[in-house]
Enzyme design. Structure first.
Site, PDB file in Angstrom:
ATOM      1  N   TYR A 193      -1.886  -1.487  10.410  1.00 20.82           N
ATOM      2  CA  TYR A 193      -1.638  -1.540   8.773  1.00 20.82           C
ATOM      3  C   TYR A 193      -0.789  -1.048   8.511  1.00 20.82           C
ATOM      4  O   TYR A 193      -0.166  -2.022   7.192  1.00 20.82           O
ATOM      5  CB  TYR A 193      -2.992  -0.918   8.411  1.00 20.82           C
ATOM      6  N   SER A 196       1.292  -1.201   0.175  1.00 23.19           N
ATOM      7  CA  SER A 196       0.432   0.105   0.255  1.00 23.19           C
ATOM      8  C   SER A 196       1.109   1.750   0.160  1.00 23.19           C
ATOM      9  O   SER A 196       2.670   0.975  -0.164  1.00 23.19           O
ATOM     10  CB  SER A 196      -1.040  -0.264   0.873  1.00 23.19           C
TER      11      SER A 196
END
Length: 284
Positions: free
Chosen positions: A168, A155
Protein backbone atom coordinates in the site's frame (compact mmCIF):
# COMPACT_ATOMS: atom_id res chain seq x y z
CA UNK A 1 -22.93 26.64 -4.64
CA UNK A 2 -22.26 26.23 -8.35
CA UNK A 3 -18.47 26.16 -8.19
CA UNK A 4 -18.48 23.28 -10.72
CA UNK A 5 -21.51 24.29 -12.77
CA UNK A 6 -21.33 22.70 -16.24
CA UNK A 7 -18.46 20.38 -15.27
CA UNK A 8 -18.37 16.58 -15.54
CA UNK A 9 -16.32 14.46 -13.15
CA UNK A 10 -15.12 10.88 -13.69
CA UNK A 11 -14.76 9.10 -10.33
CA UNK A 12 -13.44 5.63 -9.56
CA UNK A 13 -14.48 3.76 -6.42
CA UNK A 14 -17.75 5.70 -6.46
CA UNK A 15 -20.01 3.15 -4.76
CA UNK A 16 -19.31 4.13 -1.15
CA UNK A 17 -16.81 5.74 1.23
CA UNK A 18 -14.72 8.59 -0.10
CA UNK A 19 -15.83 7.95 -3.68
CA UNK A 20 -19.51 8.41 -2.89
CA UNK A 21 -18.73 11.43 -0.76
CA UNK A 22 -16.77 12.99 -3.64
CA UNK A 23 -19.58 12.33 -6.11
CA UNK A 24 -22.21 13.91 -3.88
CA UNK A 25 -20.04 16.88 -2.89
CA UNK A 26 -19.15 17.70 -6.49
CA UNK A 27 -22.80 17.28 -7.52
CA UNK A 28 -23.76 19.77 -4.81
CA UNK A 29 -21.56 22.25 -6.63
CA UNK A 30 -23.16 21.59 -10.02
CA UNK A 31 -21.11 18.75 -11.53
CA UNK A 32 -22.51 15.75 -13.37
CA UNK A 33 -20.81 12.47 -12.58
CA UNK A 34 -19.47 9.42 -14.37
CA UNK A 35 -18.75 6.83 -11.69
CA UNK A 36 -17.43 3.29 -11.60
CA UNK A 37 -16.77 0.65 -8.99
CA UNK A 38 -15.84 -3.02 -8.95
CA UNK A 39 -18.91 -3.93 -6.87
CA UNK A 40 -17.65 -7.24 -5.52
CA UNK A 41 -15.47 -8.63 -2.78
CA UNK A 42 -11.75 -9.13 -3.30
CA UNK A 43 -10.07 -12.20 -1.82
CA UNK A 44 -7.01 -10.25 -0.69
CA UNK A 45 -8.97 -7.53 1.12
CA UNK A 46 -9.76 -7.93 4.80
CA UNK A 47 -13.18 -6.30 4.46
CA UNK A 48 -16.17 -6.67 2.16
CA UNK A 49 -16.37 -4.72 -1.07
CA UNK A 50 -19.30 -2.61 -2.19
CA UNK A 51 -22.09 -4.05 -4.32
CA UNK A 52 -24.31 -2.74 -7.09
CA UNK A 53 -26.86 -1.56 -4.54
CA UNK A 54 -24.17 0.69 -3.05
CA UNK A 55 -23.42 2.16 -6.47
CA UNK A 56 -27.14 2.66 -7.07
CA UNK A 57 -27.36 4.56 -3.77
CA UNK A 58 -24.63 6.93 -4.95
CA UNK A 59 -26.65 7.52 -8.12
CA UNK A 60 -29.76 8.18 -6.02
CA UNK A 61 -27.97 10.75 -3.90
CA UNK A 62 -26.50 12.52 -6.94
CA UNK A 63 -29.82 12.58 -8.77
CA UNK A 64 -31.55 13.90 -5.64
CA UNK A 65 -29.41 17.00 -6.21
CA UNK A 66 -30.85 17.30 -9.74
CA UNK A 67 -27.58 16.23 -11.32
CA UNK A 68 -26.98 13.41 -13.77
CA UNK A 69 -24.83 10.35 -13.15
CA UNK A 70 -23.65 7.57 -15.46
CA UNK A 71 -22.69 4.67 -13.18
CA UNK A 72 -21.21 1.37 -14.32
CA UNK A 73 -19.49 -1.65 -12.82
CA UNK A 74 -15.88 -1.75 -14.01
CA UNK A 75 -12.43 -2.76 -12.80
CA UNK A 76 -9.72 -0.08 -12.86
CA UNK A 77 -7.26 -2.81 -13.89
CA UNK A 78 -9.19 -3.31 -17.14
CA UNK A 79 -8.28 -0.51 -19.56
CA UNK A 80 -10.79 -1.55 -22.22
CA UNK A 81 -13.60 -1.51 -19.64
CA UNK A 82 -12.56 1.96 -18.49
CA UNK A 83 -12.45 3.21 -22.07
CA UNK A 84 -15.93 1.82 -22.70
CA UNK A 85 -17.33 3.67 -19.67
CA UNK A 86 -15.55 6.86 -20.73
CA UNK A 87 -17.06 6.56 -24.23
CA UNK A 88 -20.53 6.02 -22.78
CA UNK A 89 -20.12 8.88 -20.36
CA UNK A 90 -18.99 11.20 -23.14
CA UNK A 91 -21.94 10.17 -25.31
CA UNK A 92 -24.36 11.08 -22.52
CA UNK A 93 -22.67 14.01 -20.79
CA UNK A 94 -20.49 15.42 -23.55
CA UNK A 95 -17.11 15.90 -21.90
CA UNK A 96 -14.91 15.18 -18.87
CA UNK A 97 -13.38 18.07 -16.94
CA UNK A 98 -12.38 16.39 -13.67
CA UNK A 99 -10.86 12.98 -12.95
CA UNK A 100 -10.80 11.63 -9.40
CA UNK A 101 -8.74 8.43 -9.27
CA UNK A 102 -10.03 7.30 -5.89
CA UNK A 103 -10.41 3.51 -6.07
CA UNK A 104 -8.15 1.62 -3.70
CA UNK A 105 -7.82 -1.32 -1.32
CA UNK A 106 -5.70 -2.07 1.72
CA UNK A 107 -4.59 -5.05 3.77
CA UNK A 108 -2.30 -5.21 6.78
CA UNK A 109 0.48 -7.79 6.68
CA UNK A 110 4.26 -7.72 7.19
CA UNK A 111 6.03 -7.27 3.88
CA UNK A 112 8.18 -10.40 4.19
CA UNK A 113 5.09 -12.54 4.79
CA UNK A 114 2.99 -11.03 2.02
CA UNK A 115 1.79 -13.32 -0.75
CA UNK A 116 2.32 -12.46 -4.39
CA UNK A 117 -1.46 -12.26 -4.82
CA UNK A 118 -1.79 -9.63 -2.09
CA UNK A 119 1.07 -7.58 -3.51
CA UNK A 120 -0.11 -7.84 -7.12
CA UNK A 121 -3.74 -6.99 -6.39
CA UNK A 122 -2.92 -3.95 -4.28
CA UNK A 123 -0.38 -2.58 -6.76
CA UNK A 124 -2.75 -3.41 -9.63
CA UNK A 125 -5.64 -1.44 -8.17
CA UNK A 126 -3.88 1.31 -6.22
CA UNK A 127 -1.16 2.22 -8.73
CA UNK A 128 -1.59 0.60 -12.15
CA UNK A 129 -5.34 1.17 -11.97
CA UNK A 130 -4.74 4.88 -11.43
CA UNK A 131 -2.51 5.05 -14.50
CA UNK A 132 -5.16 3.20 -16.52
CA UNK A 133 -7.81 5.63 -15.29
CA UNK A 134 -5.67 8.50 -16.54
CA UNK A 135 -4.88 6.67 -19.76
CA UNK A 136 -8.60 6.26 -20.45
CA UNK A 137 -9.66 9.83 -19.65
CA UNK A 138 -6.83 12.15 -20.66
CA UNK A 139 -7.08 11.74 -24.47
CA UNK A 140 -10.61 13.13 -24.48
CA UNK A 141 -9.61 16.02 -22.24
CA UNK A 142 -6.75 16.87 -24.58
CA UNK A 143 -8.99 16.65 -27.63
CA UNK A 144 -11.50 19.02 -26.06
CA UNK A 145 -8.77 21.50 -25.26
CA UNK A 146 -10.46 23.13 -22.27
CA UNK A 147 -8.02 22.10 -19.56
CA UNK A 148 -9.14 20.25 -16.46
CA UNK A 149 -8.19 18.86 -13.08
CA UNK A 150 -6.99 15.38 -12.09
CA UNK A 151 -6.80 14.40 -8.43
CA UNK A 152 -5.17 11.15 -7.32
CA UNK A 153 -6.06 9.76 -3.91
CA UNK A 154 -2.79 8.93 -2.20
CA UNK A 155 -2.39 8.67 1.58
CA UNK A 156 -0.17 9.73 4.44
CA UNK A 157 1.47 6.38 3.66
CA UNK A 158 2.49 7.94 0.36
CA UNK A 159 4.57 10.50 2.28
CA UNK A 160 5.81 8.38 5.20
CA UNK A 161 5.65 4.62 4.75
CA UNK A 162 3.63 2.72 7.36
CA UNK A 163 4.55 -0.67 8.79
CA UNK A 164 2.59 -3.73 7.62
CA UNK A 165 1.61 -1.89 4.43
CA UNK A 166 4.64 -2.28 2.15
CA UNK A 167 2.40 -2.82 -0.90
CA UNK A 168 0.00 0.00 0.00
CA UNK A 169 2.79 2.43 0.94
CA UNK A 170 4.68 1.65 -2.27
CA UNK A 171 1.59 2.23 -4.39
CA UNK A 172 0.63 5.46 -2.65
CA UNK A 173 4.19 6.79 -2.88
CA UNK A 174 4.20 5.76 -6.53
CA UNK A 175 1.18 7.98 -7.10
CA UNK A 176 3.26 11.00 -6.15
CA UNK A 177 5.75 10.23 -8.91
CA UNK A 178 2.91 9.53 -11.32
CA UNK A 179 1.26 12.82 -10.40
CA UNK A 180 4.42 14.86 -10.83
CA UNK A 181 5.25 13.33 -14.20
CA UNK A 182 1.74 13.94 -15.54
CA UNK A 183 1.65 17.45 -14.04
CA UNK A 184 4.69 18.30 -16.16
CA UNK A 185 3.34 16.61 -19.28
CA UNK A 186 -0.13 18.14 -19.08
CA UNK A 187 0.73 21.65 -17.89
CA UNK A 188 0.91 23.06 -21.47
CA UNK A 189 -2.71 21.93 -21.89
CA UNK A 190 -3.90 23.59 -18.65
CA UNK A 191 -4.69 20.20 -17.13
CA UNK A 192 -3.68 20.25 -13.49
CA UNK A 193 -2.64 17.09 -11.62
CA UNK A 194 -2.41 16.84 -7.82
CA UNK A 195 -2.50 14.25 -5.06
CA UNK A 196 -4.52 14.32 -1.86
CA UNK A 197 -3.17 12.54 1.22
CA UNK A 198 -5.79 11.53 3.80
CA UNK A 199 -5.02 10.19 7.25
CA UNK A 200 -7.30 7.83 9.22
CA UNK A 201 -10.60 8.26 7.40
CA UNK A 202 -13.92 6.85 8.55
CA UNK A 203 -14.41 4.12 5.95
CA UNK A 204 -14.31 0.32 5.96
CA UNK A 205 -10.70 0.43 4.81
CA UNK A 206 -9.83 1.72 8.26
CA UNK A 207 -12.67 0.46 10.41
CA UNK A 208 -12.59 -3.32 10.05
CA UNK A 209 -11.86 -6.27 12.32
CA UNK A 210 -8.47 -7.09 10.79
CA UNK A 211 -7.26 -3.56 11.50
CA UNK A 212 -8.56 -3.63 15.06
CA UNK A 213 -6.85 -6.97 15.69
CA UNK A 214 -3.50 -5.79 14.31
CA UNK A 215 -3.55 -2.56 16.29
CA UNK A 216 -4.51 -4.39 19.50
CA UNK A 217 -2.11 -7.29 18.95
CA UNK A 218 -4.74 -9.99 19.40
CA UNK A 219 -7.81 -11.46 17.72
CA UNK A 220 -11.28 -10.26 18.55
CA UNK A 221 -10.26 -6.71 19.45
CA UNK A 222 -12.93 -4.07 19.82
CA UNK A 223 -12.82 -0.67 18.20
CA UNK A 224 -12.94 0.97 21.63
CA UNK A 225 -9.73 -0.89 22.45
CA UNK A 226 -7.80 0.56 19.55
CA UNK A 227 -9.19 4.11 19.50
CA UNK A 228 -6.25 5.45 21.57
CA UNK A 229 -3.85 4.00 18.99
CA UNK A 230 -5.83 5.50 16.12
CA UNK A 231 -5.94 8.90 17.82
CA UNK A 232 -2.19 8.73 18.37
CA UNK A 233 -1.72 8.60 14.59
CA UNK A 234 -2.98 12.20 14.32
CA UNK A 235 -1.70 15.42 15.87
CA UNK A 236 -5.18 16.89 16.22
CA UNK A 237 -7.16 15.12 18.97
CA UNK A 238 -9.36 13.02 16.71
CA UNK A 239 -9.45 9.38 15.66
CA UNK A 240 -11.15 9.59 12.27
CA UNK A 241 -11.57 12.19 9.59
CA UNK A 242 -14.96 12.21 7.86
CA UNK A 243 -14.99 11.45 4.11
CA UNK A 244 -16.46 14.91 3.55
CA UNK A 245 -13.22 16.41 4.85
CA UNK A 246 -11.39 14.77 1.97
CA UNK A 247 -14.17 15.68 -0.46
CA UNK A 248 -13.88 19.36 0.39
CA UNK A 249 -10.16 19.26 -0.38
CA UNK A 250 -10.84 17.44 -3.65
CA UNK A 251 -13.52 20.00 -4.51
CA UNK A 252 -11.01 22.81 -4.01
CA UNK A 253 -8.44 21.15 -6.27
CA UNK A 254 -11.10 20.47 -8.90
CA UNK A 255 -12.44 24.02 -8.88
CA UNK A 256 -11.18 27.17 -10.57
CA UNK A 257 -10.13 28.40 -7.13
CA UNK A 258 -7.11 26.12 -7.61
CA UNK A 259 -6.60 27.02 -11.26
CA UNK A 260 -2.86 27.52 -10.86
CA UNK A 261 -2.21 24.68 -8.43
CA UNK A 262 -0.57 21.65 -10.01
CA UNK A 263 2.07 19.14 -8.95
CA UNK A 264 1.03 19.55 -5.31
CA UNK A 265 0.68 17.03 -2.46
CA UNK A 266 -2.27 18.22 -0.39
CA UNK A 267 -2.30 16.64 3.06
CA UNK A 268 -5.65 16.24 4.80
CA UNK A 269 -4.19 14.32 7.68
CA UNK A 270 -5.04 16.01 11.01
CA UNK A 271 -1.29 16.50 11.37
CA UNK A 272 -0.59 12.79 11.02
CA UNK A 273 2.62 13.20 9.07
CA UNK A 274 3.89 15.55 11.78
CA UNK A 275 3.26 12.83 14.34
CA UNK A 276 5.37 10.48 12.24
CA UNK A 277 8.20 13.02 12.16
CA UNK A 278 8.06 13.38 15.95
CA UNK A 279 8.17 9.61 16.38
CA UNK A 280 11.05 9.29 13.90
CA UNK A 281 13.31 12.36 14.38
CA UNK A 282 16.31 12.84 12.08
CA UNK A 283 19.43 11.11 13.31
CA UNK A 284 22.57 13.18 13.95
Amino acid sequence: MGRLEGKVAFITGAARGQGRSHAVRLAQEGADIIGIDLCRDLETAAYSGPDEADLAETVRQVEALDRRMVARVADVRDLSALEAVVDEGLSQLGHIDIVLANAGISTLVPGHLMSEEVWDETIGINLTGVWKTMRATIPGMLERGQGGSIVLTSSTAGISGIGNTAHYSAAKAGLVGLMEAFAIELAPHMIRVNTVHPSTTDTLMMRNQATFDLFAGHAGATEEEVLPTVRAMNALPIAYLDPIDISNAVLFLASDEARYITGTKLKVDAGGTLVYKMAHPPQA
